[in-house]
Design a protein around this motif. Structure first.
Motif, mmCIF file in Angstrom:
data_model
loop_
_atom_site.group_PDB
_atom_site.id
_atom_site.type_symbol
_atom_site.label_atom_id
_atom_site.label_comp_id
_atom_site.label_asym_id
_atom_site.label_seq_id
_atom_site.Cartn_x
_atom_site.Cartn_y
_atom_site.Cartn_z
ATOM 1 N N LEU A 293 -6.359 25.883 6.934
ATOM 2 C CA LEU A 293 -5.373 24.974 7.145
ATOM 3 C C LEU A 293 -4.793 24.407 6.024
ATOM 4 C CD1 LEU A 293 -7.243 23.201 10.165
ATOM 5 C CD2 LEU A 293 -5.382 24.950 10.460
ATOM 6 N N PRO A 294 -3.700 23.984 6.031
ATOM 7 C CA PRO A 294 -3.026 23.056 4.998
ATOM 8 C C PRO A 294 -3.880 21.789 4.569
ATOM 9 C CG PRO A 294 -1.152 23.470 6.738
ATOM 10 C CD PRO A 294 -2.613 23.922 7.318
ATOM 11 N N ASN A 295 -4.419 21.813 3.463
ATOM 12 C CA ASN A 295 -5.005 20.807 3.018
ATOM 13 C C ASN A 295 -4.502 19.902 1.733
ATOM 14 O OD1 ASN A 295 -7.503 20.855 4.780
ATOM 15 N ND2 ASN A 295 -7.563 22.934 3.693
ATOM 16 N N SER A 296 -3.265 19.933 1.695
ATOM 17 C CA SER A 296 -2.616 18.739 0.755
ATOM 18 C C SER A 296 -2.819 17.483 1.074
ATOM 19 C CB SER A 296 -0.975 19.217 0.613
ATOM 20 O OG SER A 296 -0.630 18.773 1.929
ATOM 21 N N LEU A 297 -2.660 16.327 0.351
ATOM 22 C CA LEU A 297 -3.027 15.088 0.617
ATOM 23 C C LEU A 297 -2.001 14.775 1.709
ATOM 24 C CD1 LEU A 297 -4.247 12.364 -0.055
ATOM 25 C CD2 LEU A 297 -2.343 11.636 -1.820
ATOM 26 N N ASP A 298 -0.676 15.220 1.895
ATOM 27 C CA ASP A 298 0.081 14.690 2.921
ATOM 28 C C ASP A 298 -0.587 15.284 4.313
ATOM 29 O OD1 ASP A 298 1.960 13.115 1.871
ATOM 30 O OD2 ASP A 298 2.969 15.015 0.956
ATOM 31 N N LEU B 218 -3.577 15.938 5.132
ATOM 32 C CA LEU B 218 -4.884 15.325 5.416
ATOM 33 C C LEU B 218 -4.578 14.116 5.861
ATOM 34 C CD1 LEU B 218 -6.948 16.742 2.222
ATOM 35 C CD2 LEU B 218 -7.402 17.111 4.840
ATOM 36 N N CYS B 219 -3.640 13.360 5.246
ATOM 37 C CA CYS B 219 -3.368 12.099 6.053
ATOM 38 C C CYS B 219 -2.651 12.177 7.384
ATOM 39 C CB CYS B 219 -1.957 11.443 5.170
ATOM 40 S SG CYS B 219 -2.642 10.703 3.443
ATOM 41 N N ARG B 220 -1.855 13.183 7.553
ATOM 42 C CA ARG B 220 -1.574 13.558 9.008
ATOM 43 C C ARG B 220 -2.517 13.754 10.009
ATOM 44 N NH1 ARG B 220 2.974 15.928 5.980
ATOM 45 N NH2 ARG B 220 2.012 18.017 6.240
ATOM 46 N N ARG B 221 -3.637 14.632 9.414
ATOM 47 C CA ARG B 221 -4.804 15.106 10.155
ATOM 48 C C ARG B 221 -5.686 13.757 10.696
ATOM 49 N NH1 ARG B 221 -6.773 19.475 7.363
ATOM 50 N NH2 ARG B 221 -4.613 20.514 7.944
ATOM 51 N N TYR B 222 -5.630 12.793 9.644
ATOM 52 C CA TYR B 222 -6.541 12.015 9.978
ATOM 53 C C TYR B 222 -5.934 10.605 10.265
ATOM 54 C CZ TYR B 222 -10.568 14.274 7.877
ATOM 55 O OH TYR B 222 -11.495 15.144 7.481
ATOM 56 N N GLY B 223 -4.478 10.445 10.742
ATOM 57 C CA GLY B 223 -3.704 9.781 11.268
ATOM 58 C C GLY B 223 -3.663 8.335 10.219
ATOM 59 N N ILE B 224 -3.502 8.667 8.754
ATOM 60 C CA ILE B 224 -3.230 7.750 7.831
ATOM 61 C C ILE B 224 -1.871 7.591 7.376
ATOM 62 C CG2 ILE B 224 -3.769 7.448 5.340
ATOM 63 C CD1 ILE B 224 -6.523 8.835 5.731
ATOM 64 N N ASP B 225 -1.287 6.435 7.446
ATOM 65 C CA ASP B 225 -0.005 6.153 7.095
ATOM 66 C C ASP B 225 0.454 6.618 5.694
ATOM 67 O OD1 ASP B 225 2.666 5.299 7.174
ATOM 68 O OD2 ASP B 225 2.157 3.222 7.349
ATOM 69 N N ASN B 226 1.231 7.565 5.566
ATOM 70 C CA ASN B 226 1.655 7.942 4.219
ATOM 71 C C ASN B 226 3.122 7.834 4.102
ATOM 72 O OD1 ASN B 226 2.078 10.131 5.891
ATOM 73 N ND2 ASN B 226 1.826 11.518 4.119
ATOM 74 N N SER B 227 3.775 7.119 5.039
ATOM 75 C CA SER B 227 5.291 7.089 5.194
ATOM 76 C C SER B 227 5.715 6.377 3.886
ATOM 77 C CB SER B 227 5.764 6.173 6.406
ATOM 78 O OG SER B 227 5.001 4.872 6.212
ATOM 79 N N ARG C 47 5.170 7.302 0.925
ATOM 80 C CA ARG C 47 5.101 8.507 -0.041
ATOM 81 C C ARG C 47 6.204 9.257 -0.161
ATOM 82 N NH1 ARG C 47 2.000 13.460 -1.316
ATOM 83 N NH2 ARG C 47 0.836 13.367 -3.354
ATOM 84 N N THR C 48 7.102 8.953 -0.426
ATOM 85 C CA THR C 48 8.320 9.405 -0.706
ATOM 86 C C THR C 48 8.452 10.231 -1.899
ATOM 87 O OG1 THR C 48 9.563 7.454 -1.822
ATOM 88 C CG2 THR C 48 9.856 7.737 0.546
ATOM 89 N N SER C 49 7.901 9.784 -2.979
ATOM 90 C CA SER C 49 7.512 10.850 -4.243
ATOM 91 C C SER C 49 6.130 10.577 -4.765
ATOM 92 C CB SER C 49 8.635 10.220 -5.382
ATOM 93 O OG SER C 49 8.047 8.906 -6.008
ATOM 94 N N HIS C 50 5.779 11.359 -5.678
ATOM 95 C CA HIS C 50 4.253 11.320 -6.117
ATOM 96 C C HIS C 50 4.271 10.054 -7.047
ATOM 97 C CE1 HIS C 50 2.691 15.384 -5.376
ATOM 98 N NE2 HIS C 50 3.866 15.326 -4.643
ATOM 99 N N LEU D 239 -0.211 4.798 -5.671
ATOM 100 C CA LEU D 239 -0.367 5.072 -3.977
ATOM 101 C C LEU D 239 -1.088 6.042 -3.720
ATOM 102 C CD1 LEU D 239 0.679 4.337 -1.256
ATOM 103 C CD2 LEU D 239 2.649 5.795 -1.694
ATOM 104 N N ASP D 240 -1.190 7.360 -4.357
ATOM 105 C CA ASP D 240 -1.927 8.553 -4.007
ATOM 106 C C ASP D 240 -3.239 8.154 -4.016
ATOM 107 O OD1 ASP D 240 0.441 9.824 -3.664
ATOM 108 O OD2 ASP D 240 0.215 11.343 -5.428
ATOM 109 N N VAL D 241 -4.049 7.226 -4.961
ATOM 110 C CA VAL D 241 -5.317 6.994 -5.079
ATOM 111 C C VAL D 241 -5.907 6.518 -3.675
ATOM 112 C CG1 VAL D 241 -5.731 7.670 -7.488
ATOM 113 C CG2 VAL D 241 -5.122 5.266 -6.632
ATOM 114 N N GLN D 242 -4.769 5.316 -3.554
ATOM 115 C CA GLN D 242 -5.226 4.590 -2.210
ATOM 116 C C GLN D 242 -5.231 5.473 -0.838
ATOM 117 O OE1 GLN D 242 -1.936 1.745 -2.947
ATOM 118 N NE2 GLN D 242 -3.262 0.271 -4.027
ATOM 119 N N LEU D 243 -4.311 6.267 -0.856
ATOM 120 C CA LEU D 243 -4.127 7.209 0.119
ATOM 121 C C LEU D 243 -5.680 8.140 0.211
ATOM 122 C CD1 LEU D 243 -0.535 8.419 0.639
ATOM 123 C CD2 LEU D 243 -1.775 6.788 1.999
ATOM 124 N N LEU D 244 -5.784 8.832 -1.029
ATOM 125 C CA LEU D 244 -6.890 9.559 -1.067
ATOM 126 C C LEU D 244 -8.119 9.036 -0.955
ATOM 127 C CD1 LEU D 244 -7.893 12.413 -2.039
ATOM 128 C CD2 LEU D 244 -7.829 11.700 -4.395
#
Length: 230
Positions: free
Chosen positions: A130-135, A137-146, A148-151, A155-160
């Protein structure tokens, strides 16, 4: 107490061996997988140009970075924050490879690979194929990454950090103990409760109830109750 750092970098390109440099570093502290609010975040002058294709990813341009501290200048504070604890990153070999080159330029030894925890490898084991990018995984786990319009490293470490918690089981150690303590005083669910000893209360029908039952059974064809001895 288990302390872990979640780290991310942004860079001028993909290969430090060809001269690409780190231009942003962010890390957040977890204690027993719970964010403590302690963060490390710096934007760095990479001392070189920032290609347009890299700028499209993270939004930084050369002009924005002129006057920022050099990597060697922020290194002591970074080392103090990281200490000797495990470091979590997504596709961790990428970040560690860049840090190796920056540390070498500053005359410091690299971070031991034994401290590296790669969430990409953890995700591939849990979700093979399966796709396992940060985005993803956020979608798979229901984590709001809206947002994240750019790297963005911070923000990335908070999501990670949230993704890492889910990959580790989605349950923060210590919660069970806290829940048990609360349940003893406030909650309907009791954990580690003392066994309850109950006195048996056999049900004995009255003569009237027995007569009513016998009259009902007499109306049935070959009732099973007739084969049961009293």
């Amino acid at each position: 107490m288990s302390r872990t750092l979640v780290l991310d970098t942004e860079t001028t390109g993909l290969d430090p061996a060809t001269g690409d440099r780190v231009l942003e570093v962010a890390a957040v502290e977890l204690v027993n997988l719970v964010p403590t609010g302690q963060t490390f975040h710096v934007v760095i002058d990479p001392e070189r140009d920032v290609p347009e294709e890299a700028s499209r990813i993270h939004g930084f341009t050369r002009e924005m970075l002129i006057g920022k501290p050099k990597f060697a200048e922020i290194l002591p504070a970074l080392l103090e924050f990281l200490d000797d604890d495990p470091i979590v990153a997504h596709n961790a070999s990428f970040d560690f490879n860049f840090l190796d080159h920056e540390f070498k330029r500053a005359g410091r030894p690299p971070i031991p690979r034994s401290r590296m925890v790669d969430t990409l490898m953890l995700a591939k084991k849990r979700f093979p194929g399966l796709p396992n990018s940060l985005d993803a995984l956020c979608r798979r786990y229901g984590i709001d990454n809206s947002m994240r319009t750019s790297h963005n490293a911070l923000l990335d470490v908070q999501l990670l950090a949230q993704v890492y918690l889910e990959l580790m089981g989605g349950k923060q150690p210590g919660f069970e103990l806290a829940t048990a303590r609360m349940a003893k005083t406030t909650g309907p669910v009791l954990l580690e409760a003392e066994p309850v000893h109950r006195t048996p209360r056999p049900i004995i029908p009255t003569e009237a109830e027995l007569a009513t039952h016998a009259a009902f059974v007499a109306k049935l064809k070959e009732p099973i109750w007739a084969t049961v001895e009293g």
